[in-house]
Enzyme design. Sequence first.
Site, mmCIF file in Angstrom:
data_model
loop_
_atom_site.group_PDB
_atom_site.id
_atom_site.type_symbol
_atom_site.label_atom_id
_atom_site.label_comp_id
_atom_site.label_asym_id
_atom_site.label_seq_id
_atom_site.Cartn_x
_atom_site.Cartn_y
_atom_site.Cartn_z
ATOM 1 N N SER A 152 0.801 -1.219 0.000
ATOM 2 C CA SER A 152 0.000 0.000 0.000
ATOM 3 C C SER A 152 0.836 1.273 0.000
ATOM 4 O O SER A 152 0.292 2.359 -0.168
ATOM 5 C CB SER A 152 -0.944 0.033 1.205
ATOM 6 O OG SER A 152 -0.227 0.302 2.395
ATOM 7 N N LYS A 190 1.673 4.111 7.392
ATOM 8 C CA LYS A 190 0.879 4.987 6.526
ATOM 9 C C LYS A 190 1.328 6.437 6.677
ATOM 10 O O LYS A 190 2.013 6.796 7.630
ATOM 11 C CB LYS A 190 -0.618 4.899 6.888
ATOM 12 C CG LYS A 190 -1.265 3.561 6.588
ATOM 13 C CD LYS A 190 -1.398 3.317 5.101
ATOM 14 C CE LYS A 190 -2.055 1.984 4.800
ATOM 15 N NZ LYS A 190 -1.208 0.840 5.164
#
Length: 231
Positions: A152, A190
């Site tokens: 991701s 993230k």
Amino acid sequence: MLTRKQYELLRFINERLKEAGVPPSFDEMKDALDLRSKSGIHRLITALEERGFIRRLPNRARAIEVIKLPELSPAGGRRGFTPSVIEGNLGKGRSSPPTADDGERPIAVPVMGRIAAGTPIEALQTRSHTISVPPDMLGSGEHYALEVRGDSMVDAGILDGDMALIQRNETADTGDIVVALIDDEEATLKRFRRRGASIALEPANTAYEVRILPPNRVKIQGKLVGLYRKY
């Protein structure tokens, strides 16, 4: 080359267009970039338009088209994060020995487990071995390493199998890539942003969704400062 804020705004507009098909409002841009007023957004929009990165469409409210994206990282600090990567020989259960050409003795950084760069998984909080890292890759304070699992964050140059070098920290600035612990049980790597009273954990891969969470569900456990990659 774009400034840091110009680059962040361009990325935000482009991501919103891909997700929703419409550009963000000026209030959303202001909150995403943590600016105090919309006048700063107007200046950034004008600068991006003058440099040929966006086009404002006439006779349509909030109509912005992204024409191109920069090939290089923006000028200035670490906020857009272009990872510093060193090649190594990982996975052998021990750190690589220092050589006479190292200049300074490498620092042993403990490997604490795995971190998800995808669907959050539990971070393994067990020290299994260490890796040797050049001191100029690390900042002040304590550091640890986590093996990246998932894709991701590929658009930020973070690949499955990389070893993420993390500086222990309980706070983060908008734009930092962090280790975030969600609900005290799942950890993920993230990009951190504040959205009003909420926290956004943003992937760097359009196949994944941004997670919007209240602050009491998110704990920052460190900031990404570099990568150790096996070839």
